[in-house]
Design a protein around this motif. Structure first.
Motif, PDB file in Angstrom:
ATOM      1  N   VAL A 141       0.837  -1.198   0.000  1.00 30.81           N
ATOM      2  CA  VAL A 141       0.000   0.000   0.000  1.00 30.81           C
ATOM      3  C   VAL A 141       0.878   1.256   0.000  1.00 30.81           C
ATOM      4  N   ALA A 142       0.736   2.058  -1.065  1.00 29.89           N
ATOM      5  CA  ALA A 142       1.461   3.319  -1.161  1.00 29.89           C
ATOM      6  C   ALA A 142       0.672   4.448  -0.525  1.00 29.89           C
ATOM      7  N   PHE A 143      -0.613   4.479  -0.779  1.00 30.25           N
ATOM      8  CA  PHE A 143      -1.523   5.442  -0.169  1.00 30.25           C
ATOM      9  C   PHE A 143      -2.944   4.929  -0.334  1.00 30.25           C
ATOM     10  N   VAL A 144      -3.819   5.388   0.549  1.00 31.99           N
ATOM     11  CA  VAL A 144      -5.211   4.954   0.572  1.00 31.99           C
ATOM     12  C   VAL A 144      -6.076   6.061  -0.033  1.00 31.99           C
ATOM     13  N   GLN A 145      -7.237   5.688  -0.520  1.00 35.70           N
ATOM     14  CA  GLN A 145      -8.206   6.649  -1.041  1.00 35.70           C
ATOM     15  C   GLN A 145      -9.610   6.267  -0.557  1.00 35.70           C
ATOM     16  N   ILE A 146     -10.513   7.221  -0.673  1.00 37.82           N
ATOM     17  CA  ILE A 146     -11.933   6.930  -0.447  1.00 37.82           C
ATOM     18  C   ILE A 146     -12.671   7.087  -1.768  1.00 37.82           C
TER      19      ILE A 146
ATOM     20  N   SER B 107      -3.897   6.070   7.828  1.00 32.94           N
ATOM     21  CA  SER B 107      -2.674   6.234   7.050  1.00 32.94           C
ATOM     22  C   SER B 107      -1.509   6.651   7.935  1.00 32.94           C
ATOM     23  N   ALA B 108      -1.786   7.569   8.868  1.00 34.18           N
ATOM     24  CA  ALA B 108      -0.737   7.997   9.785  1.00 34.18           C
ATOM     25  C   ALA B 108      -0.277   6.836  10.666  1.00 34.18           C
ATOM     26  N   ALA B 109      -1.231   6.022  11.121  1.00 34.41           N
ATOM     27  CA  ALA B 109      -0.880   4.882  11.960  1.00 34.41           C
ATOM     28  C   ALA B 109      -0.016   3.879  11.207  1.00 34.41           C
ATOM     29  N   ALA B 110      -0.285   3.730   9.908  1.00 38.07           N
ATOM     30  CA  ALA B 110       0.487   2.794   9.081  1.00 38.07           C
ATOM     31  C   ALA B 110       1.806   3.389   8.608  1.00 38.07           C
ATOM     32  N   LYS B 111       2.009   4.685   8.881  1.00 40.44           N
ATOM     33  CA  LYS B 111       3.232   5.395   8.482  1.00 40.44           C
ATOM     34  C   LYS B 111       3.442   5.361   6.965  1.00 40.44           C
ATOM     35  N   ILE B 112       2.340   5.565   6.233  1.00 36.34           N
ATOM     36  CA  ILE B 112       2.423   5.677   4.789  1.00 36.34           C
ATOM     37  C   ILE B 112       2.054   7.104   4.391  1.00 36.34           C
TER      38      ILE B 112
END
Length: 279
Positions: free
Chosen positions: A142-147, A177-182
């Motif tokens: 995962v590079a980044f998440v989206q909605i 995302s912050a928790a996953a450090k991504i």
């Protein structure tokens, strides 16, 4: 180099638009094989996207592929890896198990075709996905998440009234995302391509909520999206002042030219401000 901020969607069944989109002011393009393509056109769109991606003459902006989550998934992933896509957008991710499955498929395909590791951007589009946002953000590749905001609103039964109905959902994904450090999540596209002033204002609000960059569905949205995420000259100057003082103190607590206390958290905010400058 700054990470890509603007991602422009291009329908996968409109190959005459690929070069034009790649040559626009976007930072990256997303060749869409999912919602933009009718069921009867999936195969031909996949072929067109694969041929364009594999062409040595294509423009140099990063090109991601939004794949289909259903029966076409394996064929879409195979094409993306074989043709050299820069990454995959994965719709309707409800849990981390989906990412584990896709990771396994991509690992096999990369071994077969000799490609580099393919990053993935999952789209959270259901209540189930939202409840699993933390594990999704921490998933493999995962590079980044989206909605996927339209789909999510439909699943939640949300009807826009004052404009902040998805605030809680947005903040959940930012925190995950912050928790996953991504990288912070990419702000969703809007179906309204006429209200360019509103698009700039909305983009600025989303950046303030913790998003980073924005998806666009039409080239007309690129300029207001970029304007909305670009910091003002005063913000840039203040950020540089913060980092200059912080670096001069060797990374210890310091004060800027206005006498305000600076620590690593303040420096992180300043770095993110500078990262939002136009690429």
């Amino acid at each position: 180099m700054n990470p890509a901020l603007i991602f422009l969607y291009v329908p996968g069944d409109r190959p005459e638009r690929f070069d034009k989109a790649a040559g626009s002011d976007t930072d990256a393009i997303v060749l869409d094989l999912e919602d933009a393509v009718p069921l009867a056109g999936k195969d031909s769109a996949r072929i067109a996207v694969g041929e364009w991606l594999a062409s040595p003459d294509r423009a140099g902006v990063p090109a991601w592929v939004r794949v289909n989550p259903g029966p076409e998934l394996l064929d879409d992933l195979t094409m993306a890896v074989r043709a050299g896509a820069d990454g995959v957008w994965l719709p309707k991710v409800d849990d981390a198990a989906t990412l584990d499955r896709v990771d396994g498929l991509l690992t096999e395909l990369e071994a077969e075709f000799g490609g580099p590791r393919t990053p993935v951007s999952p789209l959270i589009e259901t209540g189930a996905g939202l409840c699993n946002a933390v594990s999704i953000a921490a998933g493999p590749r995962v590079a980044f998440v989206q909605i996927g905001e339209v789909d999510l609103a439909a699943d939640l039964g949300v009807s826009p009234v004052v404009g902040n109905e998805l605030l809680w959902a947005r903040s959940q994904v930012v925190a995950a995302s912050a928790a996953a450090k991504i990288r912070p999540p990419l702000a969703a596209a809007s179906p309204d391509i006429e209200d360019v002033d509103g698009y700039e204002v909305e983009t600025r609000q989303l950046i303030g909520l913790g998003f980073f960059g924005r998806a666009c569905i039409h080239p007309r949205q690129i300029a207001p999206a970029r304007a909305g995420m670009t910091p003002a000259e005063s913000e840039v100057a203040a950020a540089r002042d913060v980092l200059s003082a912080f670096d001069a103190a060797g990374g210890a607590a310091a004060t800027d030219s206005a006498g305000r206390l600076i620590d690593e958290a303040v420096a992180r905010i300043a770095r993110r401000t500078l990262a939002r400058q136009s690429t």
